[in-house]
Scaffold this motif. Structure first.
Motif, PDB file in Angstrom:
ATOM      1  N   LEU A  30       0.831  -1.196   0.000  1.00  0.00           N
ATOM      2  CA  LEU A  30       0.000   0.000   0.000  1.00  0.00           C
ATOM      3  C   LEU A  30       0.872   1.255   0.000  1.00  0.00           C
ATOM      4  O   LEU A  30       0.621   2.213  -0.755  1.00  0.00           O
ATOM      5  CB  LEU A  30      -0.936  -0.015   1.219  1.00  0.00           C
ATOM      6  CG  LEU A  30      -2.048   1.040   1.229  1.00  0.00           C
ATOM      7  CD1 LEU A  30      -3.322   0.462   1.823  1.00  0.00           C
ATOM      8  CD2 LEU A  30      -1.628   2.263   2.036  1.00  0.00           C
ATOM      9  N   TYR A  31       1.917   1.268   0.829  1.00  0.00           N
ATOM     10  CA  TYR A  31       2.839   2.401   0.849  1.00  0.00           C
ATOM     11  C   TYR A  31       3.532   2.587  -0.495  1.00  0.00           C
ATOM     12  O   TYR A  31       3.724   3.716  -0.966  1.00  0.00           O
ATOM     13  CB  TYR A  31       3.896   2.196   1.937  1.00  0.00           C
ATOM     14  CG  TYR A  31       3.453   2.500   3.341  1.00  0.00           C
ATOM     15  CD1 TYR A  31       2.169   2.960   3.623  1.00  0.00           C
ATOM     16  CD2 TYR A  31       4.319   2.333   4.414  1.00  0.00           C
ATOM     17  CE1 TYR A  31       1.763   3.230   4.903  1.00  0.00           C
ATOM     18  CE2 TYR A  31       3.937   2.608   5.715  1.00  0.00           C
ATOM     19  CZ  TYR A  31       2.656   3.055   5.963  1.00  0.00           C
ATOM     20  OH  TYR A  31       2.271   3.332   7.245  1.00  0.00           O
ATOM     21  N   LEU A  32       3.926   1.477  -1.128  1.00  0.00           N
ATOM     22  CA  LEU A  32       4.621   1.551  -2.414  1.00  0.00           C
ATOM     23  C   LEU A  32       3.728   2.169  -3.491  1.00  0.00           C
ATOM     24  O   LEU A  32       4.161   3.036  -4.252  1.00  0.00           O
ATOM     25  CB  LEU A  32       5.090   0.156  -2.839  1.00  0.00           C
ATOM     26  CG  LEU A  32       6.221  -0.458  -2.017  1.00  0.00           C
ATOM     27  CD1 LEU A  32       6.470  -1.898  -2.459  1.00  0.00           C
ATOM     28  CD2 LEU A  32       7.502   0.372  -2.154  1.00  0.00           C
ATOM     29  N   VAL A  33       2.474   1.721  -3.549  1.00  0.00           N
ATOM     30  CA  VAL A  33       1.535   2.267  -4.536  1.00  0.00           C
ATOM     31  C   VAL A  33       1.258   3.745  -4.244  1.00  0.00           C
ATOM     32  O   VAL A  33       1.188   4.573  -5.153  1.00  0.00           O
ATOM     33  CB  VAL A  33       0.224   1.458  -4.552  1.00  0.00           C
ATOM     34  CG1 VAL A  33      -0.804   2.123  -5.478  1.00  0.00           C
ATOM     35  CG2 VAL A  33       0.479   0.031  -4.997  1.00  0.00           C
ATOM     36  N   ALA A  34       1.110   4.080  -2.956  1.00  0.00           N
ATOM     37  CA  ALA A  34       0.863   5.473  -2.584  1.00  0.00           C
ATOM     38  C   ALA A  34       2.032   6.364  -3.005  1.00  0.00           C
ATOM     39  O   ALA A  34       1.835   7.499  -3.479  1.00  0.00           O
ATOM     40  CB  ALA A  34       0.638   5.577  -1.076  1.00  0.00           C
ATOM     41  N   MET A  35       3.261   5.868  -2.866  1.00  0.00           N
ATOM     42  CA  MET A  35       4.438   6.627  -3.265  1.00  0.00           C
ATOM     43  C   MET A  35       4.440   6.864  -4.783  1.00  0.00           C
ATOM     44  O   MET A  35       4.719   7.967  -5.252  1.00  0.00           O
ATOM     45  CB  MET A  35       5.716   5.889  -2.847  1.00  0.00           C
ATOM     46  CG  MET A  35       6.993   6.708  -3.030  1.00  0.00           C
ATOM     47  SD  MET A  35       8.446   5.795  -2.463  1.00  0.00           S
ATOM     48  CE  MET A  35       8.008   5.539  -0.734  1.00  0.00           C
ATOM     49  N   LEU A  36       4.082   5.824  -5.544  1.00  0.00           N
ATOM     50  CA  LEU A  36       4.007   5.972  -6.998  1.00  0.00           C
ATOM     51  C   LEU A  36       2.924   6.973  -7.393  1.00  0.00           C
ATOM     52  O   LEU A  36       3.078   7.750  -8.338  1.00  0.00           O
ATOM     53  CB  LEU A  36       3.726   4.616  -7.643  1.00  0.00           C
ATOM     54  CG  LEU A  36       4.854   3.571  -7.560  1.00  0.00           C
ATOM     55  CD1 LEU A  36       4.361   2.224  -8.077  1.00  0.00           C
ATOM     56  CD2 LEU A  36       6.071   4.045  -8.350  1.00  0.00           C
ATOM     57  N   ASN A  50      -5.489   4.566  -7.139  1.00  0.00           N
ATOM     58  CA  ASN A  50      -6.562   4.479  -6.143  1.00  0.00           C
ATOM     59  C   ASN A  50      -7.275   3.128  -6.223  1.00  0.00           C
ATOM     60  O   ASN A  50      -7.670   2.565  -5.193  1.00  0.00           O
ATOM     61  CB  ASN A  50      -7.562   5.614  -6.342  1.00  0.00           C
ATOM     62  CG  ASN A  50      -7.030   6.948  -5.853  1.00  0.00           C
ATOM     63  OD1 ASN A  50      -6.151   6.992  -4.985  1.00  0.00           O
ATOM     64  ND2 ASN A  50      -7.535   8.038  -6.405  1.00  0.00           N
ATOM     65  N   ARG A  51      -7.450   2.625  -7.440  1.00  0.00           N
ATOM     66  CA  ARG A  51      -8.056   1.290  -7.584  1.00  0.00           C
ATOM     67  C   ARG A  51      -7.179   0.231  -6.916  1.00  0.00           C
ATOM     68  O   ARG A  51      -7.674  -0.665  -6.229  1.00  0.00           O
ATOM     69  CB  ARG A  51      -8.255   0.961  -9.061  1.00  0.00           C
ATOM     70  CG  ARG A  51      -9.314   1.788  -9.755  1.00  0.00           C
ATOM     71  CD  ARG A  51      -9.522   1.317 -11.186  1.00  0.00           C
ATOM     72  NE  ARG A  51     -10.389   2.192 -11.931  1.00  0.00           N
ATOM     73  CZ  ARG A  51     -11.725   2.151 -11.896  1.00  0.00           C
ATOM     74  NH1 ARG A  51     -12.318   1.235 -11.151  1.00  0.00           N
ATOM     75  NH2 ARG A  51     -12.456   2.991 -12.601  1.00  0.00           N
ATOM     76  N   LEU A  52      -5.870   0.336  -7.127  1.00  0.00           N
ATOM     77  CA  LEU A  52      -4.943  -0.615  -6.513  1.00  0.00           C
ATOM     78  C   LEU A  52      -4.957  -0.493  -4.997  1.00  0.00           C
ATOM     79  O   LEU A  52      -4.968  -1.496  -4.270  1.00  0.00           O
ATOM     80  CB  LEU A  52      -3.525  -0.385  -7.046  1.00  0.00           C
ATOM     81  CG  LEU A  52      -3.284  -0.766  -8.508  1.00  0.00           C
ATOM     82  CD1 LEU A  52      -1.908  -0.304  -8.953  1.00  0.00           C
ATOM     83  CD2 LEU A  52      -3.425  -2.275  -8.696  1.00  0.00           C
ATOM     84  N   LEU A  53      -4.975   0.739  -4.504  1.00  0.00           N
ATOM     85  CA  LEU A  53      -4.993   0.965  -3.055  1.00  0.00           C
ATOM     86  C   LEU A  53      -6.259   0.386  -2.435  1.00  0.00           C
ATOM     87  O   LEU A  53      -6.206  -0.274  -1.389  1.00  0.00           O
ATOM     88  CB  LEU A  53      -4.897   2.470  -2.761  1.00  0.00           C
ATOM     89  CG  LEU A  53      -3.557   3.138  -3.089  1.00  0.00           C
ATOM     90  CD1 LEU A  53      -3.686   4.660  -3.032  1.00  0.00           C
ATOM     91  CD2 LEU A  53      -2.471   2.670  -2.130  1.00  0.00           C
ATOM     92  N   ASN A  54      -7.399   0.625  -3.075  1.00  0.00           N
ATOM     93  CA  ASN A  54      -8.652   0.079  -2.560  1.00  0.00           C
ATOM     94  C   ASN A  54      -8.646  -1.452  -2.606  1.00  0.00           C
ATOM     95  O   ASN A  54      -9.193  -2.115  -1.716  1.00  0.00           O
ATOM     96  CB  ASN A  54      -9.833   0.610  -3.374  1.00  0.00           C
ATOM     97  CG  ASN A  54     -10.106   2.080  -3.107  1.00  0.00           C
ATOM     98  OD1 ASN A  54      -9.590   2.664  -2.152  1.00  0.00           O
ATOM     99  ND2 ASN A  54     -10.898   2.693  -3.964  1.00  0.00           N
ATOM    100  N   GLY A  55      -8.022  -2.011  -3.661  1.00  0.00           N
ATOM    101  CA  GLY A  55      -7.922  -3.466  -3.751  1.00  0.00           C
ATOM    102  C   GLY A  55      -7.083  -4.060  -2.637  1.00  0.00           C
ATOM    103  O   GLY A  55      -7.418  -5.104  -2.074  1.00  0.00           O
ATOM    104  N   ILE A  56      -5.987  -3.391  -2.296  1.00  0.00           N
ATOM    105  CA  ILE A  56      -5.142  -3.861  -1.187  1.00  0.00           C
ATOM    106  C   ILE A  56      -5.912  -3.807   0.126  1.00  0.00           C
ATOM    107  O   ILE A  56      -5.880  -4.746   0.928  1.00  0.00           O
ATOM    108  CB  ILE A  56      -3.854  -3.014  -1.102  1.00  0.00           C
ATOM    109  CG1 ILE A  56      -2.991  -3.240  -2.340  1.00  0.00           C
ATOM    110  CG2 ILE A  56      -3.064  -3.352   0.164  1.00  0.00           C
ATOM    111  CD1 ILE A  56      -1.851  -2.245  -2.483  1.00  0.00           C
ATOM    112  N   ALA A  57      -6.627  -2.703   0.340  1.00  0.00           N
ATOM    113  CA  ALA A  57      -7.428  -2.575   1.569  1.00  0.00           C
ATOM    114  C   ALA A  57      -8.522  -3.635   1.607  1.00  0.00           C
ATOM    115  O   ALA A  57      -8.816  -4.207   2.670  1.00  0.00           O
ATOM    116  CB  ALA A  57      -8.036  -1.172   1.654  1.00  0.00           C
TER     117      ALA A  57
END
Length: 305
Positions: A30-36, A50-57
């Motif tokens: 999640l941190y890695l995607v947020a950094m990107l 955001n789609r990836l972040l929501n998927g991780i959550a």
């Protein structure tokens, strides 16, 4: 009894440890995607992230739900989720009795509606690991000011409303479920007495925040999910929930279509404000009666998975 209490404590500690490991493992990607997302200032790229972040959550929630299923034999009685859509926009309202309510909502609504996003107290932004994760997921952080403070610092009036507006702008790009505990705090007998609440099982609801969300989201948000959480054996603390001392949980979900008369300027239109408050009071009165009937209903013996 001592042996059972020990086993329950072991169960609670195991779930807590498992949840902590799950959190750490999910927070790393999640941190890695947020950094990107922050490194590339592009709207389309941000939407993809955001789609990836929501998927991780969502994966984090799925694993927590599996752990609860395997280690904590709760009898779930969940009704009203059959026709929900995971690609819609929802405003989710719920009563609030214990921190376990959050996990109950995630269990009841996971993958039936988009990821639940809560309005959080600003102080939680500094919580280790979770604070930055919530920020990466665009959870809005609110700073509540007392009337006494605003009298001394009138320039701070309306700041929380501006935060709500900005959060809702972000929510327009992807389907979202905006979650609000409308009472503003967990129910307790002391708070119930101090408010002189007209309800038996509920505190007084606060209308301003949800009225602003509905106005800001325009025609994207068409349904309010009125969620009622009941603990037939009595609401207990979060540790008791982990230890398996909460044996039965009932959840009722009512989908309410948002009529045009529920969208307006709550803070500058007195007639609309009164109409909106009457609507919310009616919803809350129905919820209070439902909680009373769930408390009196015979306990279910079926474990719903």
């Amino acid at each position: 009894m001592a042996v059972r209490a020990l086993l329950n404590s072991i169960r609670g500690a195991t779930l807590l440890l498992f949840g902590s490991i799950n959190t750490i493992l999910c927070i790393i990607p999640l941190y890695l995607v947020a950094m990107l997302k922050w490194l590339v200032p592009d709207k389309r790229w941000a939407t993809t992230c955001n789609r990836l972040l929501n998927g991780i959550a969502g994966g984090w929630i799925s694993i927590n739900n599996i752990a609860l299923l395997l280690l904590n034999r709760i009898r779930w009685d969940i009704q009203g989720t059959e026709y929900l859509e995971p690609d819609g926009w929802y405003l989710v309202l719920s009563n609030h009795q214990t921190w376990a309510d959050i996990f109950v909502l995630q269990k009841a609504l996971h993958r039936k509606v988009p990821l639940l996003k809560f309005f959080l107290k600003k102080e939680l932004m500094w919580m280790p690991l979770l604070g930055p994760a919530w920020k990466a997921l665009d959870f809005p952080f609110m700073k509540r000011y007392s009337k006494k403070y605003l009298e001394k610092h009138p320039e701070m009036a309306g700041k929380d409303l501006e935060i709500t507006r900005k959060a809702c702008e972000k929510f327009k790009t992807l389907p979202i479920s905006v979650m609000n505990f409308v009472e503003g705090t967990r129910f307790s007998d002391r708070k119930h007495r101090s408010q002189d609440s007209p309800y038996v099982h509920l505190l007084r609801p606060k209308a301003g925040g949800i009225a602003l969300v509905l106005a800001a989201m325009g025609n994207r948000m068409r349904h309010v999910l009125n969620v009622t959480i009941a603990y037939p054996g009595g609401a207990k603390g979060f540790w008791a929930f982990l230890c398996g001392n909460v044996r039965e949980i009932s959840v009722r979900v009512e989908s309410l279509f948002i009529q045009e008369e529920l969208i307006g300027d709550y803070f500058h239109d007195p007639a609309f404000r009164e109409r909106f408050q009457q609507w919310l009071s009616s919803v809350w009165a129905d919820k209070d009666r439902l909680l009373d009937s769930l408390a009196r209903a015979p306990h279910s013996t079926q474990v719903q998975r």
